[in-house]
Write a protein that holds these residues in place. Structure first.
Motif, PDB file in Angstrom:
ATOM      1  N   PRO A  16       0.799  -1.229   0.000  1.00 29.24           N
ATOM      2  CA  PRO A  16       0.000   0.000   0.000  1.00 29.24           C
ATOM      3  C   PRO A  16       0.832   1.280   0.000  1.00 29.24           C
ATOM      4  O   PRO A  16       0.398   2.306  -0.522  1.00 29.24           O
ATOM      5  N   VAL A  17       2.060   1.227   0.579  1.00 28.08           N
ATOM      6  CA  VAL A  17       2.909   2.420   0.658  1.00 28.08           C
ATOM      7  C   VAL A  17       4.356   2.037   0.360  1.00 28.08           C
ATOM      8  O   VAL A  17       4.895   1.110   0.969  1.00 28.08           O
ATOM      9  N   TYR A  18       4.967   2.762  -0.570  1.00 28.34           N
ATOM     10  CA  TYR A  18       6.377   2.543  -0.905  1.00 28.34           C
ATOM     11  C   TYR A  18       7.181   3.802  -0.608  1.00 28.34           C
ATOM     12  O   TYR A  18       6.699   4.931  -0.813  1.00 28.34           O
ATOM     13  N   LEU A  19       8.414   3.594  -0.159  1.00 29.49           N
ATOM     14  CA  LEU A  19       9.395   4.668  -0.085  1.00 29.49           C
ATOM     15  C   LEU A  19      10.504   4.306  -1.067  1.00 29.49           C
ATOM     16  O   LEU A  19      11.289   3.406  -0.832  1.00 29.49           O
ATOM     17  N   VAL A  20      10.532   5.009  -2.204  1.00 30.13           N
ATOM     18  CA  VAL A  20      11.565   4.801  -3.219  1.00 30.13           C
ATOM     19  C   VAL A  20      12.641   5.846  -2.945  1.00 30.13           C
ATOM     20  O   VAL A  20      12.453   7.031  -3.221  1.00 30.13           O
ATOM     21  N   PRO A 102      -3.864   1.996   5.844  1.00 35.14           N
ATOM     22  CA  PRO A 102      -3.926   2.611   4.512  1.00 35.14           C
ATOM     23  C   PRO A 102      -5.166   2.195   3.728  1.00 35.14           C
ATOM     24  O   PRO A 102      -5.786   1.166   4.025  1.00 35.14           O
ATOM     25  N   CYS A 103      -5.506   2.974   2.744  1.00 35.69           N
ATOM     26  CA  CYS A 103      -6.633   2.653   1.870  1.00 35.69           C
ATOM     27  C   CYS A 103      -6.241   1.477   0.978  1.00 35.69           C
ATOM     28  O   CYS A 103      -5.171   1.475   0.371  1.00 35.69           O
ATOM     29  N   GLU A 104      -7.106   0.480   0.899  1.00 35.89           N
ATOM     30  CA  GLU A 104      -6.775  -0.745   0.168  1.00 35.89           C
ATOM     31  C   GLU A 104      -6.646  -0.517  -1.333  1.00 35.89           C
ATOM     32  O   GLU A 104      -5.909  -1.250  -2.013  1.00 35.89           O
ATOM     33  N   SER A 105      -7.323   0.495  -1.860  1.00 41.51           N
ATOM     34  CA  SER A 105      -7.296   0.712  -3.313  1.00 41.51           C
ATOM     35  C   SER A 105      -6.285   1.777  -3.734  1.00 41.51           C
ATOM     36  O   SER A 105      -6.147   2.072  -4.922  1.00 41.51           O
ATOM     37  N   ALA A 120      12.578  13.973   9.063  1.00 41.53           N
ATOM     38  CA  ALA A 120      12.416  12.665   9.690  1.00 41.53           C
ATOM     39  C   ALA A 120      13.056  11.593   8.808  1.00 41.53           C
ATOM     40  O   ALA A 120      13.069  11.706   7.582  1.00 41.53           O
ATOM     41  N   ASP A 121      13.606  10.565   9.435  1.00 36.62           N
ATOM     42  CA  ASP A 121      14.210   9.465   8.685  1.00 36.62           C
ATOM     43  C   ASP A 121      13.108   8.477   8.312  1.00 36.62           C
ATOM     44  O   ASP A 121      12.743   7.606   9.106  1.00 36.62           O
ATOM     45  N   LEU A 122      12.580   8.619   7.101  1.00 35.53           N
ATOM     46  CA  LEU A 122      11.449   7.790   6.682  1.00 35.53           C
ATOM     47  C   LEU A 122      11.820   6.323   6.549  1.00 35.53           C
ATOM     48  O   LEU A 122      10.952   5.454   6.625  1.00 35.53           O
ATOM     49  N   ARG A 123      13.096   6.028   6.363  1.00 35.62           N
ATOM     50  CA  ARG A 123      13.519   4.638   6.250  1.00 35.62           C
ATOM     51  C   ARG A 123      13.265   3.857   7.529  1.00 35.62           C
ATOM     52  O   ARG A 123      13.177   2.624   7.510  1.00 35.62           O
ATOM     53  N   LYS A 124      13.162   4.564   8.640  1.00 42.17           N
ATOM     54  CA  LYS A 124      12.956   3.905   9.932  1.00 42.17           C
ATOM     55  C   LYS A 124      11.492   3.902  10.359  1.00 42.17           C
ATOM     56  O   LYS A 124      11.156   3.395  11.431  1.00 42.17           O
ATOM     57  N   LYS A 125      10.626   4.462   9.534  1.00 39.00           N
ATOM     58  CA  LYS A 125       9.210   4.538   9.894  1.00 39.00           C
ATOM     59  C   LYS A 125       8.473   3.255   9.527  1.00 39.00           C
ATOM     60  O   LYS A 125       8.801   2.590   8.542  1.00 39.00           O
ATOM     61  N   GLY A 127       5.291   0.917   8.304  1.00 37.91           N
ATOM     62  CA  GLY A 127       4.220   1.004   7.317  1.00 37.91           C
ATOM     63  C   GLY A 127       4.680   1.290   5.901  1.00 37.91           C
ATOM     64  O   GLY A 127       3.860   1.304   4.982  1.00 37.91           O
ATOM     65  N   LEU A 128       5.979   1.529   5.692  1.00 38.24           N
ATOM     66  CA  LEU A 128       6.485   1.805   4.356  1.00 38.24           C
ATOM     67  C   LEU A 128       7.331   0.638   3.860  1.00 38.24           C
ATOM     68  O   LEU A 128       8.129   0.088   4.622  1.00 38.24           O
TER      69      LEU A 128
END
Length: 326
Positions: A16-20, A102-105, A120-125, A127-128
């Motif tokens: 549902p959520v990617y951090l590229v 997260p929203c499923e669609s 913020a260090d998103l790599r450590k969050k 859900g991503l």
């Protein structure tokens, strides 16, 4: 996951959520295209949304979180791409609840080019799903290059792959362009050999500098002069050559005094383990005292050239004389 693992992961399903995230632009762009293709969106004008991260402040960030729950229109999924999103810890707290539910669609893709001070260090969050698009090692890039050539109907020798990676200075975008060129040149079922790479892939300037310094370490005057002439013909000035040689002997001097393994020494010096290995060989061949003396002499010439005591050309040729005849 590493970028090279993304294709396999997408075969198993979408997150549902990617951090590229990472400094390699080619990998980032390719990752986003791959995720977008997996979403199979038929109405991109309605269901493929691009947002600039710098606009997501205050109330706009709150409304953006609510918009993520919007349903797709005439498609199964909705893709939301956010570029250069570097929230503070407080701003991330606004979006964090969405990561938990997260929203499923909706497929949310955050596309960043590495860390940013104060963010913020998103790599450590939580859900991503991280897609690491940082610079890869020579070994990994050689494997990736082999796969790319294979998809274009080409085979390749191992030493040719390694040489191509170095000629392109580990730049994935350039390697992709060179693959296109070789596919046209060799045709289907063609084979990429070391000779093909040497004849048809232009050396990156950094690789030429590497060859120049290695020729200096080996005291191979013929090769050194050939590379030096080529660099000067193509606009690389004497100051830059002298600076590169000085930096090389400084590195040799530092490595000569280190007792760390190659990998640890590479981290300390900010260079690749392969370079540490080669430079250690060169330092041993020259001797610690010789290496240190050369660095001090070249550093003095470099300072003299910058201060106007010597001309750039005079300082450079004095350095060459010290390397080969000192």
């Amino acid at each position: 996951m590493k970028f090279v693992q993304l294709a396999k992961a997408l075969q198993e399903g979408l997150s549902p959520v990617y951090l590229v995230d990472g400094e390699e632009t080619y990998f980032r762009d390719h990752a986003v295209r791959s995720i977008s293709a997996a979403c199979n969106i038929g109405q991109p004008t309605l269901n493929d949304v691009r947002v600039e991260g710098e606009t997501l402040k205050g109330d706009r960030l709150v409304s953006f979180k609510a918009d993520l729950y919007a349903l797709p229109f005439l498609d199964e999924r909705r893709l939301v791409r956010v570029y250069d999103f570097y929230p503070t810890e407080r701003e991330w707290e606004i979006l964090a609840p969405y990561m938990e539910k997260p929203c499923e669609s909706t497929v949310l893709v955050i596309v960043n080019g590495g860390k940013k001070n104060g963010a913020a260090d998103l790599r450590k969050k939580k859900g991503l799903t991280l897609v690491d698009c940082g610079r890869e090692s020579e070994e990994t890039l050689s494997k990736w290059l082999f796969g790319m050539l294979k998809r274009k109907g080409l085979s390749a020798d191992g030493d040719a792959l390694a040489l191509m990676v170095r000629y392109c200075d580990l730049d994935a975008a350039r390697m992709a362009r060179e693959c296109e060129k070789l596919a046209l040149l060799l045709g289907e079922n063609g084979r990429v050999t070391r000779r093909v790479v040497e004849e048809h892939i232009a050396k990156d300037v950094e690789y030429k500098i590497y060859e120049l310094t290695q020729a200096a370490s080996r005291r191979n005057g013929a090769v050194f002069c050939e590379i030096l002439h080529d660099l000067l013909e193509k606009g690389y000035d004497e100051y830059a050559v002298l600076a590169s040689l000085t930096s090389h002997y400084r590195t040799l001097s530092e490595i000569a005094g280190m007792r760390l393994p190659d990998a640890e020494a590479a981290k300390v010096l900010g260079i690749k383990p392969y370079a540490v290995q080669k430079n250690r060989e060169a330092a041993r061949a020259l001797g610690v005292e010789r290496v240190r003396t050369l660095y001090e002499d070249l550093y003095a010439l470099s300072c003299g050239a910058r201060s106007g005591k010597y001309s750039a050309k005079g300082a450079m040729f004095s350095a060459v004389a010290k390397i080969f005849f000192g």
